[in-house]
Design a protein around this motif. Sequence first.
Motif, short mmCIF file in Angstrom:
data_model
loop_
_atom_site.label_atom_id
_atom_site.label_comp_id
_atom_site.label_asym_id
_atom_site.label_seq_id
_atom_site.Cartn_x
_atom_site.Cartn_y
_atom_site.Cartn_z
N ALA A 20 0.82 -1.22 0.00
CA ALA A 20 0.00 0.00 0.00
C ALA A 20 0.85 1.26 0.00
O ALA A 20 0.34 2.34 0.25
N CYS A 21 2.16 1.12 -0.23
CA CYS A 21 3.12 2.24 -0.28
C CYS A 21 3.47 2.77 1.11
O CYS A 21 4.01 3.88 1.24
N ARG A 22 3.15 2.01 2.17
CA ARG A 22 3.56 2.42 3.52
C ARG A 22 4.97 1.92 3.77
O ARG A 22 5.27 0.74 3.55
N SER B 166 4.62 1.48 8.54
CA SER B 166 4.28 2.65 9.35
C SER B 166 2.85 3.06 9.02
O SER B 166 2.40 2.90 7.89
N GLU B 167 2.20 3.65 10.00
CA GLU B 167 0.84 4.13 9.74
C GLU B 167 0.87 5.49 9.08
O GLU B 167 -0.10 5.90 8.45
N ASP B 168 1.99 6.20 9.22
CA ASP B 168 1.97 7.61 8.83
C ASP B 168 3.06 7.99 7.83
O ASP B 168 3.20 9.15 7.50
N ILE B 169 3.87 7.02 7.37
CA ILE B 169 4.94 7.36 6.43
C ILE B 169 4.78 6.52 5.16
O ILE B 169 4.76 5.29 5.22
N TYR B 170 4.68 7.20 4.04
CA TYR B 170 4.49 6.55 2.75
C TYR B 170 5.65 6.95 1.83
O TYR B 170 6.35 7.93 2.09
N ALA B 171 5.82 6.21 0.75
CA ALA B 171 6.85 6.58 -0.23
C ALA B 171 6.30 6.35 -1.63
O ALA B 171 5.42 5.51 -1.85
N ALA B 172 6.83 7.11 -2.59
CA ALA B 172 6.38 6.97 -3.98
C ALA B 172 7.47 7.45 -4.93
O ALA B 172 8.31 8.27 -4.56
N GLY B 173 7.43 6.91 -6.14
CA GLY B 173 8.35 7.36 -7.19
C GLY B 173 9.64 6.56 -7.20
O GLY B 173 9.70 5.42 -6.70
N SER C 184 -6.76 7.47 3.87
CA SER C 184 -7.69 6.37 4.19
C SER C 184 -7.31 5.73 5.51
O SER C 184 -6.15 5.80 5.94
N GLY C 185 -8.25 5.07 6.10
CA GLY C 185 -7.99 4.37 7.37
C GLY C 185 -7.22 3.09 7.14
O GLY C 185 -7.08 2.63 6.00
N PRO C 186 -6.74 2.48 8.24
CA PRO C 186 -5.92 1.26 8.11
C PRO C 186 -6.67 0.13 7.42
O PRO C 186 -6.06 -0.73 6.78
N GLU C 187 -7.99 0.14 7.52
CA GLU C 187 -8.77 -0.95 6.93
C GLU C 187 -9.01 -0.74 5.43
O GLU C 187 -9.51 -1.62 4.74
N ASP C 188 -8.59 0.40 4.92
CA ASP C 188 -8.87 0.71 3.51
C ASP C 188 -7.59 1.08 2.77
O ASP C 188 -7.54 2.06 2.04
#
Length: 445
Positions: free
Chosen positions: A273-275, A284-291, A327-331
Amino acid sequence: MSASAEPGDEAGIVIVGASLAGLRGAEALRRRGYAGPLTLVGDEPHRPYDRPPLSKHVLAGELRPDATGLPNLLPLRARWRLGQAAVGLDRKARRIRLADGAEIPFARLLVATGARARPWPQADGGALSGVFTLRGRDDAAALRAALVRGPERILIIGAGLIGCEAASCCRDLGLAVTVADPNPTPLARSLGASIGGAVVALMARAGVAFRPGIQVETLEGDASGHVRRAHLAGGGAIEADLVIVALGAVRSTGWLAGAGLMADPGGVTCDGACRVLDAGGTPSEDIYAAGDVARWPNPLYGGRLVSVEHWGNAVEQAEHAARNMLSGPEDQAPYAHLPAFWSSQFGVNIKAVGLTEGADAVTIVQGSRASGRFLAVYGRAGHSIAAVSFDQARWLPSYAGRIAAGAAFPPILDATDQPGIEALPPGFPPPRAMRMAPAPGGLHA
Ligand SMILES: Cc1cc2nc3c(=O)[nH]c(=O)nc-3n(C[C@H](O)[C@H](O)[C@H](O)COP(=O)(O)OP(=O)(O)OC[C@H]3O[C@@H](n4cnc5c(N)ncnc54)[C@H](O)[C@@H]3O)c2cc1C
């Protein structure tokens, strides 16, 4: 975090890396209704600009370096912190630290720090005047200015996409250029020598001196510190007064050192999910990455970790990450992406879909290598995994869906000008010969 800002939420969303993925991620957040604070941090002084034209129109003098800005597709209402590198991340305190010592709090963070050009391995050779890498707008401006001064002998080290595109521009400018690569053909690592042979022919026609099987060991300068020649492994030298080092890219992850995340020069590891994963493998619940900076288990490749250094992925992954950030953790939707890239060189438009890695056969399904216009499909264990077209992009979309679905190899029979299916060995170089090739998954930088 809900799309509308939470009352009292001063931290908001911070995006580190103000380029293609950062910009498109920011736009996607706003488009999805996020109304809270949004900060973009970028170490370059420029607003986001487009890199593909740098090695094409900018070097050729058809486009000014500062005319490459990416359009803002909607008002961002963002705070820009440009010319400031992020140098640290405190996950517990949810703050990033900037080079000037400032700290920025975040509720959600998008890591979009991309990649940088792999430098020449010896610092003294890399520091000679006349030695260039090409990743950013300032690199392109400096290199273009040097080309305009009319160097007598240009050497390009590395025949990946950027090396080939730069060689094409040099010839358009009437400059003498040699391209040296350890592999038997250009683009050998990404497309294999069977298809790379078509680029050898393009280079020969354009007057590029392609030197296969060459490992450059050191660069030598004159008394004034200007590059004069390249010394080769096994003896011999190539004279040059301008050298373009085109050795691929290194992901910009150094600023995450010590943050307890799964990050190294090969990229930042994410879940589907890119987390971003922590060092123990927990998302992580709050750190994402892309590219370019991200690698993730791509469902189209059986969940194998994949990283993609192409324009289209930076856009799509950033938009996907933005969706999940709101989105929430479930989505948390998984990100599935069929890699694709384009290149233009020597007057030919090259386009590709899929990953050629691991291909055991390649076949021409339209046109012919002799004509220079063809479409080739790559197979692995009886499945179609990738396709590339040289001036024959019309049919590529027909193959993309089949490649994504893992269709039989070759996927479409009885195409109108199909010359008969002859499977060739793709001719990927052995790992030993790939010292100068791009990082895994990477083609462009
Ligand atoms: C010359 C060139 C030609 C290309 N041509 C093509 C092409 O023809 N087709 C194609 O599909 N793709 C092409 N690409 C690839 C494409 O441009 C990249 O995939 C795309 O730019 C990736 O976007 P990104 O935002 O993930 O990373 P980047 O564009 O690398 O942006 C990352 C940004 O983050 C900044 N940054 C890094 N570290 C920090 C830090 N610590 N703090 C703050 N900021 C930081 C960087 O300076 C940079 O501005 C090309 C790339 C280059 C360099």
